[in-house]
Design a protein around this motif. Structure first.
Motif, PDB file in Angstrom:
ATOM      1  N   ALA A   1       6.933  -6.304  27.701  1.00  0.00           N
ATOM      2  CA  ALA A   1       8.056  -5.458  28.302  1.00  0.00           C
ATOM      3  C   ALA A   1       8.370  -5.422  29.460  1.00  0.00           C
ATOM      4  O   ALA A   1       7.405  -4.902  30.240  1.00  0.00           O
ATOM      5  N   THR A   2       9.588  -5.428  30.105  1.00  0.00           N
ATOM      6  CA  THR A   2      10.250  -5.241  31.389  1.00  0.00           C
ATOM      7  C   THR A   2      10.800  -3.780  31.538  1.00  0.00           C
ATOM      8  O   THR A   2      11.293  -3.259  30.248  1.00  0.00           O
ATOM      9  N   PRO A   3      10.992  -3.087  32.602  1.00  0.00           N
ATOM     10  CA  PRO A   3      11.492  -2.164  32.693  1.00  0.00           C
ATOM     11  C   PRO A   3      12.868  -2.043  32.441  1.00  0.00           C
ATOM     12  O   PRO A   3      13.641  -1.086  32.135  1.00  0.00           O
ATOM     13  N   ASP A   4      13.766  -3.154  32.344  1.00  0.00           N
ATOM     14  CA  ASP A   4      15.140  -3.273  32.270  1.00  0.00           C
ATOM     15  C   ASP A   4      15.543  -3.700  30.832  1.00  0.00           C
ATOM     16  O   ASP A   4      16.401  -4.697  30.581  1.00  0.00           O
ATOM     17  N   ASN A   5      14.461  -3.349  29.739  1.00  0.00           N
ATOM     18  CA  ASN A   5      15.313  -3.561  28.320  1.00  0.00           C
ATOM     19  C   ASN A   5      15.139  -5.043  28.076  1.00  0.00           C
ATOM     20  O   ASN A   5      15.883  -5.439  27.090  1.00  0.00           O
ATOM     21  N   ARG A   6      13.989  -5.858  28.370  1.00  0.00           N
ATOM     22  CA  ARG A   6      13.877  -7.142  28.054  1.00  0.00           C
ATOM     23  C   ARG A   6      12.298  -7.563  27.650  1.00  0.00           C
ATOM     24  O   ARG A   6      11.769  -6.671  27.920  1.00  0.00           O
ATOM     25  N   LEU A   7      12.279  -8.405  26.798  1.00  0.00           N
ATOM     26  CA  LEU A   7      11.052  -8.956  26.707  1.00  0.00           C
ATOM     27  C   LEU A   7      10.533 -10.373  27.237  1.00  0.00           C
ATOM     28  O   LEU A   7      11.396 -11.117  27.224  1.00  0.00           O
ATOM     29  N   PHE A   8       9.337 -10.403  27.925  1.00  0.00           N
ATOM     30  CA  PHE A   8       9.014 -11.638  28.153  1.00  0.00           C
ATOM     31  C   PHE A   8       8.437 -12.419  27.258  1.00  0.00           C
ATOM     32  O   PHE A   8       7.487 -12.107  26.755  1.00  0.00           O
ATOM     33  N   VAL A   9       8.874 -13.501  26.829  1.00  0.00           N
ATOM     34  CA  VAL A   9       8.210 -14.275  25.616  1.00  0.00           C
ATOM     35  C   VAL A   9       7.915 -15.713  25.941  1.00  0.00           C
ATOM     36  O   VAL A   9       8.664 -16.324  26.589  1.00  0.00           O
ATOM     37  N   THR A  10       6.667 -16.127  25.681  1.00  0.00           N
ATOM     38  CA  THR A  10       6.277 -17.411  25.924  1.00  0.00           C
ATOM     39  C   THR A  10       6.048 -18.105  24.524  1.00  0.00           C
ATOM     40  O   THR A  10       5.265 -17.579  23.688  1.00  0.00           O
ATOM     41  N   PHE A  11       6.805 -19.278  24.388  1.00  0.00           N
ATOM     42  CA  PHE A  11       6.571 -20.159  23.062  1.00  0.00           C
ATOM     43  C   PHE A  11       5.509 -21.279  23.381  1.00  0.00           C
ATOM     44  O   PHE A  11       5.487 -21.745  24.463  1.00  0.00           O
ATOM     45  N   ALA A  12       5.021 -21.716  22.292  1.00  0.00           N
ATOM     46  CA  ALA A  12       3.999 -22.874  22.599  1.00  0.00           C
ATOM     47  C   ALA A  12       4.317 -23.794  21.259  1.00  0.00           C
ATOM     48  O   ALA A  12       4.674 -23.203  20.042  1.00  0.00           O
ATOM     49  N   ASP A  13       4.284 -24.984  21.321  1.00  0.00           N
ATOM     50  CA  ASP A  13       4.421 -26.176  20.486  1.00  0.00           C
ATOM     51  C   ASP A  13       3.112 -26.161  19.472  1.00  0.00           C
ATOM     52  O   ASP A  13       3.121 -26.749  18.625  1.00  0.00           O
ATOM     53  N   THR A  14       1.978 -25.467  19.968  1.00  0.00           N
ATOM     54  CA  THR A  14       0.811 -25.513  19.318  1.00  0.00           C
ATOM     55  C   THR A  14      -0.019 -24.479  19.534  1.00  0.00           C
ATOM     56  O   THR A  14       0.240 -23.691  20.436  1.00  0.00           O
ATOM     57  N   LEU A  15      -1.283 -24.541  18.959  1.00  0.00           N
ATOM     58  CA  LEU A  15      -2.190 -23.439  19.491  1.00  0.00           C
ATOM     59  C   LEU A  15      -2.842 -23.711  20.951  1.00  0.00           C
ATOM     60  O   LEU A  15      -2.819 -24.522  21.459  1.00  0.00           O
ATOM     61  N   PRO A  16      -3.270 -22.471  21.333  1.00  0.00           N
ATOM     62  CA  PRO A  16      -3.662 -22.506  22.841  1.00  0.00           C
ATOM     63  C   PRO A  16      -4.991 -23.558  23.140  1.00  0.00           C
ATOM     64  O   PRO A  16      -5.070 -24.105  24.312  1.00  0.00           O
TER      65      PRO A  16
END
Length: 342
Positions: free
Chosen positions: A237-252
């Motif tokens: 969560a950021t202070p300016d009402n956003r979410l930082f989201v990281t997507f992945a095409d498979t498992l880590p």
């Protein structure tokens, strides 16, 4: 983040005098680090991290015995209480239960008795929110413990969803969680495990994932984002009402391709975000502080390969190691806030 409260006193013909009282939320990080002492006992340090300028101020709050499937602690600075998981045996069965430790009274209290495992703990107001598995189940769900009534609530008793991540947004005072449909996940795993020999080198294709926003109505969270066969590696969560989201095409563990975005919580639109996975190894623990352009995360310093709290400068693209454990391994980290009246 500050809210000014103005109190006026002494109204008269003379010049009015005013006193201003300011309430300020101070964000901090609570870190769990695990190590083995000289006697062979596994212990977990509970450390408090405050950012000060370009450095950090770290404080050892307390140490608990690491007696659970996964070492997990969190420090509620507002109430000077530590919450942690500890394995409890009942006959031949066991589970990791939620405990509290009062710093002032030095008293430990067991709060639950029907959990199998806990992955995240967040004290928020009069509640303790958790992500974990109930006893005799195979799926992770969201749980809530009421500190006043001692009532324990489970979001999904039917195991429709399998949850993966849980964060507390200190700026919006909300919780966000990621989950996939449990049946779809089973189908994806079955498809991967039964794939023909010529596809043995192929990566696992994940099911669709959803981000839930938990507000005041615990049983009716808002679904704010859906993926298509993409795993959600992290949210912050950021202070300016956003979410930082990281997507992945498979498992880590399968060397995925990562793709990060900002999710505007007002418009539900995705915006470009820095590619931090190209700069360093980054875990699921990522944080943002007010009036600061850096991204903070638990990960590995690319120069020394030491695991710790790092910062990523979005302008210079430089990663710095800010804090590392001197005694053991950093397991997890939570961002919380303390309300201070000046």
């Amino acid at each position: 983040m500050a809210i000014a409260v103005l109190n006026l006193f002494g109204c008269s013909d003379k010049k009015e005098e005013s006193t201003q009282q300011q309430e300020e939320n101070i964000e901090y990080l609570s870190i769990t680090e695990t190590y083995e002492d000289y006697s062979g006992t596994m212990l977990s340090n509970v450390n408090l991290i405050n950012l000060e300028g370009n450095g950090v101020n770290d404080t050892r709050v307390h140490t608990v015995e690491y007696a659970s499937q996964y070492p997990l602690t969190v420090y509620d600075k507002q109430n000077d209480i530590i919450y942690y998981s500890e394995r409890v045996y009942v006959d031949d069965d066991y589970g990791d239960q939620l405990f509290s430790y009062n710093i002032e009274t030095k008293e430990s209290v067991q709060l639950t008795d029907n959990i199998y495992a806990i992955n995240y703990i967040y004290p928020v107001g009069n509640y303790i929110y958790m992500l974990g598995a109930m006893q005799n189940t195979h799926y992770l769900t969201i749980m809530k413990y009421d500190l006043n009534t001692k009532e324990f609530s489970v979001f999904d008793n039917d195991s429709k969803w399998n949850f993966d991540l849980l964060i507390y947004d200190v700026y919006g005072d909300r919780l966000y969680a990621t989950a996939c449909d449990a049946k779809e996940e089973e189908d994806c795993r079955e498809s991967y495990n039964s794939r023909p020999e010529e596809e043995y080198d192929d990566n696992y294709v994940p099911p669709d994932y959803t981000i839930f926003e938990f507000g005041s109505d615990f049983y009716n969270p808002k679904q704010i984002l859906h993926t298509e066969n993409k795993y959600i590696r992290r949210i912050g969560a950021t202070p300016d009402n956003r979410l930082f989201v990281t997507f992945a095409d498979t498992l880590p563990v399968m060397n995925p391709t990562y793709e990060s975005h900002y999710l505007d919580l007002k418009t539900d639109k995705l915006e470009d975000a820095p590619d931090i996975d190209n700069a360093a190894y980054v875990t699921e623990f990522v944080y943002f502080f007010p009036d600061d352009s850096k991204i903070y995360f638990i990960g590995a310093d690319p120069e020394s390969d030491i695991r710790g709290l790092c910062s990523y400068d979005t302008e210079s693209k430089i990663v710095k190691l800010l804090y590392k454990s001197d005694v053991g391994y950093i397991n997890n980290c939570s961002m919380l806030k303390e309300n201070v009246v000046n």
